[in-house]
Enzyme design. Structure first.
Site, PDB file in Angstrom:
ATOM      1  N   HIS A  99      43.161  43.692  42.781  1.00 11.25           N
ATOM      2  CA  HIS A  99      42.644  44.036  41.443  1.00 11.25           C
ATOM      3  C   HIS A  99      43.128  45.461  41.150  1.00 11.25           C
ATOM      4  O   HIS A  99      43.243  46.284  42.067  1.00 11.25           O
ATOM      5  CB  HIS A  99      41.119  44.116  41.406  1.00 11.25           C
ATOM      6  CG  HIS A  99      40.376  42.867  41.745  1.00 11.25           C
ATOM      7  ND1 HIS A  99      40.128  42.474  43.024  1.00 11.25           N
ATOM      8  CD2 HIS A  99      39.772  41.952  40.948  1.00 11.25           C
ATOM      9  CE1 HIS A  99      39.413  41.354  43.004  1.00 11.25           C
ATOM     10  NE2 HIS A  99      39.190  41.013  41.766  1.00 11.25           N
ATOM     11  N   ASP A 102      41.059  48.024  42.823  1.00 13.61           N
ATOM     12  CA  ASP A 102      41.116  48.093  44.297  1.00 13.61           C
ATOM     13  C   ASP A 102      42.100  49.162  44.728  1.00 13.61           C
ATOM     14  O   ASP A 102      41.893  49.849  45.726  1.00 13.61           O
ATOM     15  CB  ASP A 102      41.644  46.791  44.925  1.00 13.61           C
ATOM     16  CG  ASP A 102      40.847  45.571  44.570  1.00 13.61           C
ATOM     17  OD1 ASP A 102      39.671  45.724  44.225  1.00 13.61           O
ATOM     18  OD2 ASP A 102      41.423  44.467  44.649  1.00 13.61           O
TER      19      ASP A 102
HETATM   20  C1  XUL Z   1      34.836  36.469  43.302  1.00 14.44           C
HETATM   21  C2  XUL Z   1      36.258  36.171  43.507  1.00 14.44           C
HETATM   22  C3  XUL Z   1      37.217  37.231  43.074  1.00 14.44           C
HETATM   23  C4  XUL Z   1      38.466  36.695  42.480  1.00 14.44           C
HETATM   24  C5  XUL Z   1      39.381  37.759  41.904  1.00 14.44           C
HETATM   25  O1  XUL Z   1      33.973  35.468  43.721  1.00 14.44           O
HETATM   26  O2  XUL Z   1      36.613  35.155  44.048  1.00 14.44           O
HETATM   27  O3  XUL Z   1      37.473  38.034  44.150  1.00 14.44           O
HETATM   28  O4  XUL Z   1      39.204  35.979  43.405  1.00 14.44           O
HETATM   29  O5  XUL Z   1      38.759  38.521  40.936  1.00 14.44           O
END
Ligand code: XUL
Ligand code: CO
Length: 434
Positions: A99, A102
């Site tokens: 992300h 992150d």
């Molecule tokens: C949350 C989840 C996230 C997504 C990316 O449950 O799975 O980590 O994969 O935002």
């Protein structure tokens, strides 16, 4: 120097290896059903769970100590990037996912956040070149900041929609810059906590518009990867709009996104929705929208998203069989959306988790290979539907029969005899091959 530098480089040791950190089954160059094992699995490390999660839970403080949890945010982010690649290099898997938040800190404005992200991307680009590790997908965190507490695209305030749009634009461009193969949208706050304050029709229209804007921008910048939506039924909100594969498929049809957007299916999200993991994969494959997989497992006794590493190859063999039947994940992969437990405070624990996880996937793939080569399951399925391959079945599907002609057929024929579904026999075949 990073905190991971003392970890060993993980090697394939085979089923009889004694080193706890050796791979027993994940032999990346082994040919399985005509394809390298690594190309079937395309395993990926999740930046958030492995390098950001701190062991914090609703009842207690962080337990994992990492030097980048403190200090000036940009310097800490750069230190984290160097450490992340030192870890991933030792692990030896081909991909990672992240992300925006992150990898880089959030600034005081959308513009400053983009500048900070760009600074860290430079460092990540260098590390990717050095190690050869590639980006499976990028995404934007549209759920942690309080501005998103009532949703991002589905927020009652269009200014929040615009802020989220800016963030996704930057994260999509970052993914493109790093050569990412997919871009994921997980709508963690796109849902509601109570219908008392929620207008469902408006929120659906907003979410549909948002996804169309993302697709438009993808084409504008020449990003050739796949846009993926990740279904999840609940948590953090009471109800999330991207509930499961079938629900998201309806959304794609409604907003004319079919052909542009596929799905990223997560094991623990499937079980939260009351489905099996293999059901979600098979449904996506049958609808032509299987994109990628977030691999993890839930706890059978807990009703929430525990995001544990997979460790049961038999459990995973049926989802893997569905992936094999679908011909693989294409540009997708298996991303470890999984975290070590709060008490796993040694850096070695992170390596054990991934080694066990990737070995479990490899074992499951080898079981799926045996089932396919054995052929009895496919033969039994083909035989079960054989009636549809000729005569009456083909005429019905071609639309040349009516209720009138079918009634005449039924009235002139002997009543059809029930046939066994043979579930136990099929289950035994699979168990004996596992
Ligand atoms: C949350 C989840 C996230 C997504 C990316 O449950 O799975 O980590 O994969 O935002
Ligand atoms: Co996920």
């Amino acid at each position: 120097m990073t905190v991971f530098d003392h970890l060993p480089y993980v090697r394939f040791g085979g089923p009889d290896a004694t080193d706890p950190l050796a791979l027993r089954y994940y032999d990346k160059d082994l040919t399985v059903l005509g394809r390298r094992m690594e190309d079937w699995l395309r395993p990926s490390v999740a930046y958030w769970h492995s390098f950001v999660a701190s062991g914090l839970d609703p009842f207690g403080s962080p337990t994992h100590e990492r030097p980048w949890f403190q200090g000036e945010p940009l310097a800490a982010a750069l230190m984290k990037a160097d450490a992340a690649f030192a870890f991933m290099e030792r692990l030896g898997l081909p991909f990672f996912c992240f992300h925006d938040r992150d990898v880089a800190p959030e600034g005081d404005s959308a513009r400053q956040s983009k500048a900070l992200l760009d600074r860290v991307l430079e460092r990540i680009e260098g590390q990717m070149q050095r190690t050869g590790i590639r980006l499976l997908w990028g995404t934007a965190n549209l759920f942690s900041h309080p501005r998103y507490m009532a949703g991002a695209a589905t927020n009652p305030d269009p200014a929040v929609f615009a802020f989220a749009a800016a963030q996704v634009k930057h994260a999509l461009e970052a993914t493109h810059r790093l050569g990412g193969r997919n871009y994921v949208l997980w709508g963690g706050r796109e849902g509601y906590d109570t219908l008392l304050n929620t207008d469902l029709a408006r929120e659906d229209a907003q979410l549909g518009r948002f996804m169309n804007l993302v697709v438009e921008h993808k084409h504008r910048i020449g990003f050739t990867g796949t846009i993926l939506i990740e279904p999840k039924p609940m948590e953090p909100t009471k109800h999330q709009y991207d509930r499961d594969v079938a629900t998201v498929y309806g959304f794609l049809v409604r907003h004319k996104l079919l052909g542009e957007v596929k799905l990223n299916i997560e094991a623990n999200h499937a079980t939260l929705a009351g489905h099996s993991f293999e059901h979600e994969i098979a449904t996506a494959a049958s609808l032509g929208v299987l994109g990628s997989v977030d691999i993890n497992r839930g706890d059978p006794q807990n009703g929430w998203d525990t995001d544990q590493f997979p460790n049961n190859a038999q459990d995973l063999s049926l989802p893997m069989l569905e992936v094999v039947r679908a011909g693989g994940l294409g540009d997708g992969g298996f991303n470890f959306d999984a975290k070590i437990r709060r008490q796993s405070i040694d850096v070695e624990d992170l390596l054990h988790a991934h080694v066990g996880g990737v070995d479990t996937m490899a074992r499951a793939l080898l079981i799926a290979e045996r089932i396919v080569l054995d052929g009895r399951l496919d033969a039994a399925r083909a035989e079960r539907y054989a009636g549809w391959d000729g005569g009456l079945g083909q005429r019905i599907l071609a639309g040349t029969e009516s209720l009138q002609t079918l009634a005449e057929h039924a009235e002139n024929a002997a009543p059809p005899a029930p046939r066994s579904g043979r579930q136990e026999a099929l289950e035994n075949w699979v168990a004996r091959l596992s």
